[in-house]
Write a protein that holds these residues in place. Structure first.
Motif, PDB file in Angstrom:
ATOM      1  N   LYS A 212      39.954 -38.624 -10.003  1.00 55.31           N
ATOM      2  CA  LYS A 212      40.287 -39.708  -9.364  1.00 55.31           C
ATOM      3  C   LYS A 212      41.154 -41.014  -9.278  1.00 55.31           C
ATOM      4  CE  LYS A 212      35.323 -38.804 -10.077  1.00 55.31           C
ATOM      5  NZ  LYS A 212      34.203 -39.047 -10.834  1.00 55.31           N
ATOM      6  N   VAL A 213      41.559 -41.831  -8.118  1.00 58.15           N
ATOM      7  CA  VAL A 213      42.139 -42.949  -7.743  1.00 58.15           C
ATOM      8  C   VAL A 213      41.767 -43.708  -7.455  1.00 58.15           C
ATOM      9  CG1 VAL A 213      43.892 -43.754  -6.834  1.00 58.15           C
ATOM     10  CG2 VAL A 213      44.204 -42.025  -8.233  1.00 58.15           C
ATOM     11  N   PRO A 214      41.385 -45.872  -7.197  1.00 55.09           N
ATOM     12  CA  PRO A 214      40.394 -46.635  -6.748  1.00 55.09           C
ATOM     13  C   PRO A 214      40.982 -46.245  -5.272  1.00 55.09           C
ATOM     14  CG  PRO A 214      41.507 -47.220  -8.817  1.00 55.09           C
ATOM     15  CD  PRO A 214      41.450 -45.503  -9.238  1.00 55.09           C
TER      16      PRO A 214
ATOM     17  N   ARG B 294      49.357 -48.381  -2.217  1.00 52.68           N
ATOM     18  CA  ARG B 294      50.584 -49.000  -2.922  1.00 52.68           C
ATOM     19  C   ARG B 294      51.717 -48.749  -3.452  1.00 52.68           C
ATOM     20  NH1 ARG B 294      47.777 -53.081  -8.332  1.00 52.68           N
ATOM     21  NH2 ARG B 294      50.423 -53.606  -8.563  1.00 52.68           N
ATOM     22  N   PRO B 295      52.683 -49.419  -3.144  1.00 52.29           N
ATOM     23  CA  PRO B 295      53.984 -49.083  -4.032  1.00 52.29           C
ATOM     24  C   PRO B 295      53.739 -49.460  -4.836  1.00 52.29           C
ATOM     25  CG  PRO B 295      53.748 -50.972  -1.628  1.00 52.29           C
ATOM     26  CD  PRO B 295      52.602 -50.718  -2.381  1.00 52.29           C
TER      27      PRO B 295
ATOM     28  N   ILE C 107      57.208 -46.093  -5.480  1.00 50.22           N
ATOM     29  CA  ILE C 107      56.117 -44.556  -4.597  1.00 50.22           C
ATOM     30  C   ILE C 107      54.379 -44.627  -5.112  1.00 50.22           C
ATOM     31  CG2 ILE C 107      56.627 -43.894  -7.376  1.00 50.22           C
ATOM     32  CD1 ILE C 107      56.084 -40.998  -6.881  1.00 50.22           C
ATOM     33  N   THR C 108      53.396 -44.145  -4.736  1.00 54.99           N
ATOM     34  CA  THR C 108      52.195 -44.585  -5.368  1.00 54.99           C
ATOM     35  C   THR C 108      51.873 -44.059  -5.871  1.00 54.99           C
ATOM     36  OG1 THR C 108      51.570 -42.633  -3.835  1.00 54.99           O
ATOM     37  CG2 THR C 108      52.256 -44.957  -2.561  1.00 54.99           C
ATOM     38  N   LEU C 109      50.403 -44.131  -6.173  1.00 52.51           N
ATOM     39  CA  LEU C 109      49.954 -43.823  -7.559  1.00 52.51           C
ATOM     40  C   LEU C 109      49.784 -42.046  -7.392  1.00 52.51           C
ATOM     41  CD1 LEU C 109      48.869 -43.418 -10.648  1.00 52.51           C
ATOM     42  CD2 LEU C 109      47.027 -44.082  -9.315  1.00 52.51           C
ATOM     43  N   GLU C 110      48.508 -41.763  -6.436  1.00 53.42           N
ATOM     44  CA  GLU C 110      48.351 -40.199  -5.758  1.00 53.42           C
ATOM     45  C   GLU C 110      49.855 -39.107  -5.824  1.00 53.42           C
ATOM     46  OE1 GLU C 110      47.042 -37.318  -2.549  1.00 53.42           O
ATOM     47  OE2 GLU C 110      46.870 -39.266  -2.583  1.00 53.42           O
ATOM     48  N   GLU C 111      51.198 -40.252  -5.060  1.00 56.46           N
ATOM     49  CA  GLU C 111      52.700 -39.065  -5.138  1.00 56.46           C
ATOM     50  C   GLU C 111      53.009 -39.221  -6.822  1.00 56.46           C
ATOM     51  OE1 GLU C 111      54.249 -40.839  -1.038  1.00 56.46           O
ATOM     52  OE2 GLU C 111      54.785 -42.074  -3.573  1.00 56.46           O
ATOM     53  N   LEU C 112      52.593 -39.698  -7.936  1.00 54.80           N
ATOM     54  CA  LEU C 112      53.122 -39.732  -9.164  1.00 54.80           C
ATOM     55  C   LEU C 112      52.204 -39.151  -9.429  1.00 54.80           C
ATOM     56  CD1 LEU C 112      54.557 -40.941 -11.374  1.00 54.80           C
ATOM     57  CD2 LEU C 112      52.424 -42.150 -12.068  1.00 54.80           C
TER      58      LEU C 112
ATOM     59  N   CYS D 169      51.443 -57.447  -9.528  1.00 56.45           N
ATOM     60  CA  CYS D 169      52.518 -58.126  -8.581  1.00 56.45           C
ATOM     61  C   CYS D 169      52.965 -56.926  -8.042  1.00 56.45           C
ATOM     62  CB  CYS D 169      53.709 -58.345 -10.123  1.00 56.45           C
ATOM     63  SG  CYS D 169      54.646 -57.017 -11.216  1.00 56.45           S
ATOM     64  N   ASP D 170      53.969 -57.583  -7.600  1.00 60.01           N
ATOM     65  CA  ASP D 170      54.235 -56.009  -5.987  1.00 60.01           C
ATOM     66  C   ASP D 170      55.327 -55.897  -7.109  1.00 60.01           C
ATOM     67  OD1 ASP D 170      52.496 -57.001  -3.975  1.00 60.01           O
ATOM     68  OD2 ASP D 170      53.983 -58.571  -3.972  1.00 60.01           O
ATOM     69  N   PRO D 171      55.958 -54.544  -6.468  1.00 56.73           N
ATOM     70  CA  PRO D 171      56.821 -53.581  -7.027  1.00 56.73           C
ATOM     71  C   PRO D 171      58.207 -54.824  -7.344  1.00 56.73           C
ATOM     72  CG  PRO D 171      56.848 -52.908  -4.628  1.00 56.73           C
ATOM     73  CD  PRO D 171      56.059 -54.004  -5.602  1.00 56.73           C
TER      74      PRO D 171
END
Length: 291
Positions: A124-126, A132-133, A172-177, A208-210
């Motif tokens: 699961k991911v929120p 989000r990058p 990279i997004t969390l899902e991509e990771l 913060c942003d990437p």
């Protein structure tokens, strides 16, 4: 000096007092968390020059109290600049690689591994992390640039007394990771990721942003390992670590985290699954659970 251990201004002050006139360069391992207490341009990759605290004193105080880790790490950087000692600062995002005692990667690793064993155990991911990058860096790449900086620091005045972001150039997004991890953990399985409100998550560790590593690329010749290769090597390490007795303490810690988050009502189910998946004896954990 290569300092991975100072988390605030006082520790840097103590180190400089003790080591006065005994070093040529002070390499400080900092963090992208410092940008949580500075004025950054939202929606853009953060560059190193966006490291100034807000001019508004009330906002500065509010951010310092809200993001104490970033505040303390930036205060440590500020001490180095104040004393004028020769230094190089590396700001790291979330780090991927072996021997990571935050257990973030290892938690997701085991979650993915167990999800292929238990069909109802969905990763699961929120929802706010769907697109989000994120920035990541590989521990081996950090070690490499530290060593090369130590070898060549006297030859390059553009490096001395500078701060550098270190990260893969692509976000990279969390899902991509997670999908990249699943590819190495169990190529035959299809990873299902569900977006659920109020879900615990372990990446990212910052709000913060990437960050941009263009400065490090231009001035340090910063080059990164291929992303999937880094994932492959990290997965390989944690697959072996769960069976390696020298990592028993850390193994028990991560198993406890998994138990508390995912198997709170069925801990024996977890232990039996791990015994089957890794051919490791966890009888002592099961006996402890029964007691």
């Amino acid at each position: 000096v290569v300092d991975f251990s100072s988390f605030g201004a006082d520790e840097i002050e103590d180190a400089l007092e003790l080591l006065e006139n005994k070093f040529q360069v002070y390499i400080y391992i900092s963090t992208d968390s410092i940008y949580e207490v500075t004025e950054t341009i939202k929606g853009e990759l953060i560059s190193e020059d966006q490291d100034q605290r807000p001019g508004d004193e009330s906002l500065r105080q509010e951010l310092a109290e809200r993001f104490t880790y970033g505040h303390d790490k930036l205060a440590a950087e500020e001490v180095l600049r104040k004393h004028g000692v020769p230094h190089v600062i590396f700001r790291l995002p979330d780090v991927i690689g072996p021997r990571d005692n935050t257990y973030r990667f290892w938690f997701y690793h085991l979650w993915i591994k167990l999800a292929s064993h238990f069909p109802d155990l969905v990763v699961k991911v929120p929802p706010h992390l769907r697109d989000r990058p994120l920035s990541f860096v590989y521990v081996t790449d950090v070690a490499d640039v530290v060593v090369r900086t130590l070898l060549h620091v006297q030859l390059n005045d553009n490096v001395m007394n500078n701060a550098f972001n270190l990260a893969w150039s692509r976000t990279i997004t969390l899902e991509e990771l997670l999908q990249s991890m699943a590819k190495e953990i169990d190529p035959s399985a299809s990873l299902e990721v569900s977006y659920v409100e109020n879900t615990s998550y372990y990446f990212p560790s910052v709000v913060c942003d990437p960050i941009s590593a263009v400065k490090a690329e231009n001035l340090l010749g910063w080059r990164t390992s291929p992303f999937q290769s880094a994932i492959k090597e990290t997965v390989k390490f944690y697959e072996s670590a769960l069976k390696d007795e020298q990592f028993e303490y850390h193994r028990n810690r991560i198993i406890g985290n998994i138990r508390d988050d995912l198997f709170k009502n069925e801990p024996m189910k977890l232990y039996l699954a791990l015994q089957e998946l890794y051919d490791v004896d966890l009888g002592y954990l099961m006996a402890k659970e029964e007691l």
